[in-house]
Design a protein around this motif. Sequence first.
Motif, PDB file in Angstrom:
ATOM      1  N   SER A  90       0.943  -1.111  -0.039  1.00 34.22           N
ATOM      2  CA  SER A  90      -0.068  -0.116   0.013  1.00 34.22           C
ATOM      3  C   SER A  90       0.990   1.328  -0.098  1.00 34.22           C
ATOM      4  CB  SER A  90      -0.681   0.062   1.427  1.00 34.22           C
ATOM      5  OG  SER A  90      -0.132   0.327   2.277  1.00 34.22           O
ATOM      6  N   PRO A  91       0.289   2.493  -0.510  1.00 34.27           N
ATOM      7  CA  PRO A  91       1.120   3.510  -0.310  1.00 34.27           C
ATOM      8  C   PRO A  91       1.720   3.834   1.058  1.00 34.27           C
ATOM      9  CG  PRO A  91      -0.543   4.067  -1.883  1.00 34.27           C
ATOM     10  CD  PRO A  91      -0.822   2.687  -1.084  1.00 34.27           C
ATOM     11  N   ALA A  92       0.786   3.713   2.078  1.00 36.06           N
ATOM     12  CA  ALA A  92       1.384   3.588   3.181  1.00 36.06           C
ATOM     13  C   ALA A  92       2.533   2.745   3.763  1.00 36.06           C
ATOM     14  CB  ALA A  92       0.094   3.574   4.304  1.00 36.06           C
ATOM     15  N   GLU A  93       2.616   1.677   3.229  1.00 40.94           N
ATOM     16  CA  GLU A  93       3.735   0.753   3.458  1.00 40.94           C
ATOM     17  C   GLU A  93       5.053   1.311   2.675  1.00 40.94           C
ATOM     18  OE1 GLU A  93       2.516  -3.641   4.096  1.00 40.94           O
ATOM     19  OE2 GLU A  93       1.357  -2.701   2.262  1.00 40.94           O
ATOM     20  N   VAL A  94       4.782   1.624   1.436  1.00 40.19           N
ATOM     21  CA  VAL A  94       5.926   2.307   0.521  1.00 40.19           C
ATOM     22  C   VAL A  94       6.452   3.482   1.153  1.00 40.19           C
ATOM     23  CG1 VAL A  94       6.520   3.224  -1.634  1.00 40.19           C
ATOM     24  CG2 VAL A  94       5.050   1.185  -1.446  1.00 40.19           C
ATOM     25  N   THR A  95       5.681   4.303   1.861  1.00 41.90           N
ATOM     26  CA  THR A  95       6.339   5.713   2.274  1.00 41.90           C
ATOM     27  C   THR A  95       6.319   5.476   3.793  1.00 41.90           C
ATOM     28  OG1 THR A  95       3.993   6.548   2.914  1.00 41.90           O
ATOM     29  CG2 THR A  95       5.001   7.126   0.675  1.00 41.90           C
ATOM     30  N   GLN A  96       6.519   4.249   4.532  1.00 41.08           N
ATOM     31  CA  GLN A  96       6.874   4.160   6.023  1.00 41.08           C
ATOM     32  C   GLN A  96       5.725   5.046   6.744  1.00 41.08           C
ATOM     33  OE1 GLN A  96       9.918   4.280   4.125  1.00 41.08           O
ATOM     34  NE2 GLN A  96       9.465   2.277   4.052  1.00 41.08           N
ATOM     35  N   GLY A  97       4.526   5.115   6.325  1.00 44.51           N
ATOM     36  CA  GLY A  97       3.396   5.848   7.050  1.00 44.51           C
ATOM     37  C   GLY A  97       3.310   7.268   6.796  1.00 44.51           C
ATOM     38  N   GLN A  98       4.167   8.049   5.939  1.00 42.57           N
ATOM     39  CA  GLN A  98       3.966   9.258   5.713  1.00 42.57           C
ATOM     40  C   GLN A  98       2.777   9.513   4.667  1.00 42.57           C
ATOM     41  OE1 GLN A  98       7.736  10.515   3.783  1.00 42.57           O
ATOM     42  NE2 GLN A  98       8.834  10.578   5.666  1.00 42.57           N
ATOM     43  N   ASN A  99       2.496   8.497   3.994  1.00 43.68           N
ATOM     44  CA  ASN A  99       1.061   8.528   3.024  1.00 43.68           C
ATOM     45  C   ASN A  99       0.204   7.724   3.804  1.00 43.68           C
ATOM     46  OD1 ASN A  99      -0.900   8.185   1.333  1.00 43.68           O
ATOM     47  ND2 ASN A  99       0.332   8.371  -0.404  1.00 43.68           N
ATOM     48  N   GLY A 100      -1.046   8.250   4.267  1.00 39.56           N
ATOM     49  CA  GLY A 100      -1.949   7.701   5.079  1.00 39.56           C
ATOM     50  C   GLY A 100      -2.938   6.664   4.213  1.00 39.56           C
ATOM     51  N   ASP A 101      -2.474   6.251   3.125  1.00 40.00           N
ATOM     52  CA  ASP A 101      -3.406   5.533   2.173  1.00 40.00           C
ATOM     53  C   ASP A 101      -2.943   4.182   2.354  1.00 40.00           C
ATOM     54  OD1 ASP A 101      -4.792   4.419   0.015  1.00 40.00           O
ATOM     55  OD2 ASP A 101      -4.133   5.672  -1.496  1.00 40.00           O
ATOM     56  N   ARG A 102      -3.968   3.405   2.797  1.00 38.68           N
ATOM     57  CA  ARG A 102      -3.640   2.087   3.354  1.00 38.68           C
ATOM     58  C   ARG A 102      -4.396   0.912   2.289  1.00 38.68           C
ATOM     59  NH1 ARG A 102      -0.730   1.587   7.130  1.00 38.68           N
ATOM     60  NH2 ARG A 102      -0.749   2.874   9.064  1.00 38.68           N
ATOM     61  N   ARG A 103      -4.832   1.583   0.920  1.00 41.23           N
ATOM     62  CA  ARG A 103      -5.236   0.717  -0.039  1.00 41.23           C
ATOM     63  C   ARG A 103      -4.197   0.013  -0.497  1.00 41.23           C
ATOM     64  NH1 ARG A 103      -7.557   4.483  -4.267  1.00 41.23           N
ATOM     65  NH2 ARG A 103      -5.835   5.904  -3.361  1.00 41.23           N
ATOM     66  N   MET A 104      -4.472  -1.352  -1.122  1.00 39.27           N
ATOM     67  CA  MET A 104      -3.531  -2.184  -1.839  1.00 39.27           C
ATOM     68  C   MET A 104      -3.352  -1.674  -3.320  1.00 39.27           C
ATOM     69  SD  MET A 104      -2.838  -4.120   0.459  1.00 39.27           S
ATOM     70  CE  MET A 104      -1.811  -5.580  -0.397  1.00 39.27           C
ATOM     71  N   LEU A 105      -2.218  -1.658  -3.796  1.00 34.05           N
ATOM     72  CA  LEU A 105      -2.024  -1.224  -4.911  1.00 34.05           C
ATOM     73  C   LEU A 105      -2.230  -2.127  -5.833  1.00 34.05           C
ATOM     74  CD1 LEU A 105       1.228   0.837  -4.690  1.00 34.05           C
ATOM     75  CD2 LEU A 105      -1.119   1.649  -4.810  1.00 34.05           C
ATOM     76  N   SER A 106      -2.501  -1.932  -7.243  1.00 32.31           N
ATOM     77  CA  SER A 106      -2.819  -3.021  -8.201  1.00 32.31           C
ATOM     78  C   SER A 106      -2.119  -2.677  -9.592  1.00 32.31           C
ATOM     79  CB  SER A 106      -4.536  -2.964  -8.371  1.00 32.31           C
ATOM     80  OG  SER A 106      -4.864  -4.083  -9.186  1.00 32.31           O
ATOM     81  N   VAL A 107      -2.559  -3.407 -10.742  1.00 35.39           N
ATOM     82  CA  VAL A 107      -1.870  -3.292 -11.761  1.00 35.39           C
ATOM     83  C   VAL A 107      -3.301  -3.372 -12.943  1.00 35.39           C
ATOM     84  CG1 VAL A 107      -1.846  -5.890 -12.323  1.00 35.39           C
ATOM     85  CG2 VAL A 107      -0.364  -4.021 -13.619  1.00 35.39           C
ATOM     86  N   GLY A 108      -3.126  -2.359 -13.761  1.00 36.11           N
ATOM     87  CA  GLY A 108      -4.184  -2.249 -14.895  1.00 36.11           C
ATOM     88  C   GLY A 108      -3.563  -2.130 -16.095  1.00 36.11           C
ATOM     89  N   PHE A 109      -4.314  -2.507 -17.194  1.00 33.60           N
ATOM     90  CA  PHE A 109      -3.892  -2.652 -18.630  1.00 33.60           C
ATOM     91  C   PHE A 109      -4.683  -1.446 -19.338  1.00 33.60           C
ATOM     92  CE2 PHE A 109      -3.134  -6.685 -16.944  1.00 33.60           C
ATOM     93  CZ  PHE A 109      -1.612  -6.946 -17.260  1.00 33.60           C
ATOM     94  N   THR A 110      -3.808  -0.617 -19.969  1.00 30.40           N
ATOM     95  CA  THR A 110      -4.571   0.266 -21.079  1.00 30.40           C
ATOM     96  C   THR A 110      -4.640  -0.167 -22.337  1.00 30.40           C
ATOM     97  OG1 THR A 110      -2.418   1.559 -21.136  1.00 30.40           O
ATOM     98  CG2 THR A 110      -4.137   2.366 -19.415  1.00 30.40           C
ATOM     99  N   ARG A 111      -3.584  -1.133 -22.646  1.00 30.15           N
ATOM    100  CA  ARG A 111      -3.791  -1.866 -24.067  1.00 30.15           C
ATOM    101  C   ARG A 111      -2.950  -3.145 -23.682  1.00 30.15           C
ATOM    102  NH1 ARG A 111      -1.372   0.460 -29.543  1.00 30.15           N
ATOM    103  NH2 ARG A 111      -1.628  -1.513 -30.669  1.00 30.15           N
ATOM    104  N   LEU A 112      -3.716  -4.207 -24.349  1.00 25.12           N
ATOM    105  CA  LEU A 112      -3.041  -5.548 -24.156  1.00 25.12           C
ATOM    106  C   LEU A 112      -3.429  -6.079 -25.650  1.00 25.12           C
ATOM    107  CD1 LEU A 112      -1.951  -7.822 -22.463  1.00 25.12           C
ATOM    108  CD2 LEU A 112      -3.971  -8.353 -21.658  1.00 25.12           C
ATOM    109  N   GLU A 113      -2.353  -6.646 -26.232  1.00 26.33           N
ATOM    110  CA  GLU A 113      -2.652  -7.015 -27.720  1.00 26.33           C
ATOM    111  C   GLU A 113      -1.851  -8.221 -28.007  1.00 26.33           C
ATOM    112  OE1 GLU A 113      -1.883  -5.288 -32.182  1.00 26.33           O
ATOM    113  OE2 GLU A 113      -1.630  -4.088 -30.658  1.00 26.33           O
ATOM    114  N   VAL A 114      -2.569  -9.087 -28.550  1.00 24.33           N
ATOM    115  CA  VAL A 114      -1.664 -10.323 -28.934  1.00 24.33           C
ATOM    116  C   VAL A 114      -1.605 -10.516 -30.592  1.00 24.33           C
ATOM    117  CG1 VAL A 114      -1.898 -12.865 -28.969  1.00 24.33           C
ATOM    118  CG2 VAL A 114      -2.127 -11.518 -26.775  1.00 24.33           C
TER     119      VAL A 114
END
Length: 74
Positions: A48-72
């Motif tokens: 989470s952003p809180a973990e990455v910043t050692q608590g300086q950012n209070g955002d505890r949401r889990m980060l994720s990945v998103g695709f804007t384009r995926l082509e085969v």
Amino acid sequence: MVVKVNGQEMARYRWQECELWEGEILIPASAVRIGWNEVSFEYAYALSPAEVTQGQNGDRRMLSVGFTRLEVTR
């Protein structure tokens, strides 16, 4: 993130922050079967952003990945 085709690892990427990753993954013909093929994406624990910043950012949401384009293509 690990990208696999039919269970065989094709690529691996680890985000350090929230940077954009743009890449091309070439899949060798030997990894492709006639008919259906499975492409899978495996993810590790997402800090989470809180973990990455050692608590300086209070955002505890889990980060994720998103695709804007995926082509085969062939």
